[in-house]
Design a protein around this motif. Structure first.
Motif, short mmCIF file in Angstrom:
data_model
loop_
_atom_site.label_atom_id
_atom_site.label_comp_id
_atom_site.label_asym_id
_atom_site.label_seq_id
_atom_site.Cartn_x
_atom_site.Cartn_y
_atom_site.Cartn_z
N ASP A 216 84.42 125.76 29.33
CA ASP A 216 82.78 126.30 29.90
C ASP A 216 81.82 125.50 29.25
N ARG A 217 82.13 125.23 28.14
CA ARG A 217 80.88 124.53 27.48
C ARG A 217 80.60 123.02 27.78
N GLY B 177 70.68 122.19 36.98
CA GLY B 177 71.19 123.55 38.04
C GLY B 177 71.45 124.90 37.72
N CYS B 178 73.12 125.05 37.99
CA CYS B 178 73.68 126.12 38.34
C CYS B 178 75.44 125.23 37.47
N HIS B 179 75.49 126.48 36.83
CA HIS B 179 76.87 126.97 35.80
C HIS B 179 78.22 127.87 36.27
N LEU B 180 79.06 127.73 36.79
CA LEU B 180 80.47 129.16 36.56
C LEU B 180 81.63 128.60 36.13
N PHE B 181 81.74 129.28 35.34
CA PHE B 181 83.17 128.91 34.34
C PHE B 181 84.04 130.16 34.32
N GLU B 182 83.53 131.24 34.65
CA GLU B 182 84.99 132.22 34.92
C GLU B 182 85.26 132.39 36.80
N VAL C 190 78.49 123.96 30.27
CA VAL C 190 77.02 125.09 30.48
C VAL C 190 76.08 124.03 29.90
N LEU D 22 76.02 122.61 41.62
CA LEU D 22 77.08 123.60 41.30
C LEU D 22 77.90 123.23 40.55
#
Lengths: 299, 255
Positions: B94-95, B106-111, B98, B85
């Motif tokens: 964010d970019r 895998g996974c992303h989280l930008f908020e 991602v 993650l």
């Protein structure tokens, strides 16, 4: 006979971690397999589906979307897809902001129903802004994938809603419309002509002594430069002079929209399309008038 | 003729790999710039080279060594099929996050991280879709042959209701701004999930398992580090997929 192994517990992953820590991903258990969900057309699966083959039996549980840990995966996937499109086509020519056709996008409630999670309105607004940006691209040059994406977000026509009856131009070339203001009601017939106006059988100057009232009657024609192109024949009753004049304004505007529907944005900007809902406020108990209270007395 | 120059988008579109880590690249990306000396966390003194113009300077060799170690870990986790993650909640990250998640699979989280997404996962991530993937990163779909076997299994032991859409936890968390995501790091600590984080001179290095002492305020430095870790994960993933394909072919030939 299928045999299941948990890849993580068997590997030498432990050696990489500090002592005391172990993998937390659960071993594969005998669960139902899930096909990647395709919730409406808006959840975009990025993973390839394959028919299972008995040779690759070592499996692990993984999220269907990379936005899994956000809590609203579909929303973030949609947002990212729109951002990507917007970036990809950012150099394409764009229609000026005041000339772009106004598109009705899905309401927040409709979007929530599709996505499933309680998306906040501020978040959905970001998506709508991106849609408006993509919608501004010159329609003839809009690529297929962008067009399909925009179609998914357009508000569907609600066929159950009763539509107001569309007024037609009759065989004598007249368009009929009504207008109301305060307690005045006006019935207006608009015909192509040279710019004459008759109100209750009288010419405009006789019907409305005040210049302001006369101007407001022909205001919709004035702002669209069509004063000398149409004739007005109107019947008006109720209310006072200004109320009747404003009622006529609305009536003339509506009749003009029957003749030329494309004038609606211009008439709306001029403020003649909305029926003014203001009316005399009723008197209330304890007040002298609607708002005026009797003089305050200390004792 | 254009001389070699820095273009910001290249760190996103074509990030460098761990092999490209050089001291001059880290210097150019402003990864060595710490915070004002009055704001430091003394636990970081082992990473700091000295003071210049009122700020602490992080030693470039330290950055390189820790970054290479983190890349190795990310590569190893990815090769074993672990879920990585990438978390970066500051504007502009964010970019990179991602892209790194895409390379890693895998996974992303930008908020904002929802507190309880690990400790209270059934409530917060209960609606998230979970799939079964093989080591070639392909989603398993029930074939007619498997159906019969699965039914036999079902008769013997039906799947438990809570397993049907059981929320999953990441195997490794890469955090680009630990100061803002202390809740996430705490939850990872509670559940024994290893974490990698960019530790600036004012951050606490004990919050993460594998700190990367570097500047977390410069987007260029952050994009560089994220890109390198993403590439490392991609390499591990590709190796895993190739090995799985080889094994599958051998099994098919043998069977």
């Amino acid at each position: 006979m299928l045999s299941f192994r948990s890849p993580l517990s068997q590997c030498s992953f432990q050696s990489i971690l500090k002592p005391g820590l172990k993998s937390t991903n659960s071993a594969f258990s005998r669960t139902q397999s899930f096909a990647v969900s395709a919730r409406a057309a808006l959840a975009s699966p990025s993973i390839q589906e394959q028919a299972v083959d008995t040779d690759s039996i070592v499996t692990r549980l993984a999220p269907a979307s990379p936005s899994y840990f956000t809590g609203s995966a579909d929303f973030f996937d949609n947002w990212l897809a729109l951002q990507e499109l917007s970036r990809k086509y950012q150099t394409l020519p764009v229609v000026p902001a005041d000339e772009v056709s106004r598109v009705r996008w899905k309401t927040l409630q409709q979007y929530r129903a599709i996505v499933g999670t309680q998306v906040k309105s501020a978040k959905y607004k970001k998506i709508v802004n991106l849609l408006n940006r993509l919608n501004r691209i010159e329609p003839s040059m809009l690529p297929e994938d962008a067009k399909n994406m925009l179609e998914k977000y357009k508000r569907p026509e609600d066929s159950n809603l009763a539509k107001p009856k569309q007024q037609q131009i009759d065989k004598w070339g007249r368009a009929w419309a009504t207008g109301r203001r305060k307690t005045a009601v006006a019935r207006v017939w608009l015909v192509e002509g040279i710019g004459e106006a008759l109100v209750n059988g009288k010419p405009l100057a006789e019907a409305f002594p005040r210049i302001v009232d006369r101007e407001s009657v022909i205001w919709p024609l004035h702002i669209t430069d069509r004063v000398d192109k149409y004739n007005i024949w109107a019947l008006v009753g109720g209310g006072g002079s200004t109320g009747q004049a404003e009622a006529l304004t609305l009536g003339v505007a509506k009749a003009l929209m029957v003749h030329e529907p494309l004038l609606k944005p211009a008439l709306r900007r001029a403020g003649v399309v909305t029926r003014d809902p203001r009316a005399v406020e009723r008197k209330k108990p304890g007040h002298l008038k609607a708002r005026k209270m009797p003089t305050w007395v200390k004792r | 003729m254009l001389t070699p120059h820095y273009s910001p988008s290249s760190l996103i579109h074509n990030p460098p790999s761990p092999r490209d880590i050089t001291l001059s690249l880290l210097l150019a990306s402003q990864a060595h710039l710490g915070h004002s000396t009055s704001l430091w966390n003394p636990s970081n003194q082992r990473y700091i080279l000295g003071v210049r113009q009122g700020i602490h300077i992080i030693c470039l060799e330290t950055i390189a060594a820790h970054l290479r170690r983190a890349a190795k870990i990310v590569e190893g986790v990815s090769e074993k099929g672990g879920l990585i993650l990438f978390v970066g909640t500051r504007p502009g990250q964010d970019r990179a996050v991602v892209k790194a998640a895409k390379l890693a699979g895998g996974c992303h989280l930008f908020e904002r991280w929802t507190p309880g997404a690990i400790t209270n996962a059934s409530q917060i991530l209960g609606h998230g879709k979970v799939v079964e993937m093989d080591m070639r990163d392909r989603v398993k779909v029930k074939s007619p042959n498997v159906q019969a076997d699965a039914q036999k299994l079902d008769e013997h032991e039906p799947p438990k209701p809570e397993d049907v859409n059981k929320p999953i936890k990441p195997d490794l968390v890469v955090c680009l701004n630990p100061l803002e995501n202390y809740i996430l790091l705490h939850e990872c600590g509670l559940y024994g999930i290893p974490t990698i984080g960019i530790i600036d001179t004012d951050a606490d290095p004990t919050w993460v398992t594998y700190p990367i002492p570097a500047n977390d305020d410069s987007l260029r430095a952050v994009h560089l580090i994220t890109g390198i870790l993403g590439r490392a994960a991609e390499e591990g993933r590709n190796r895993r997929i190739r090995r799985a394909e080889r094994e599958a072919m051998e099994a098919a030939e043998g069977g």
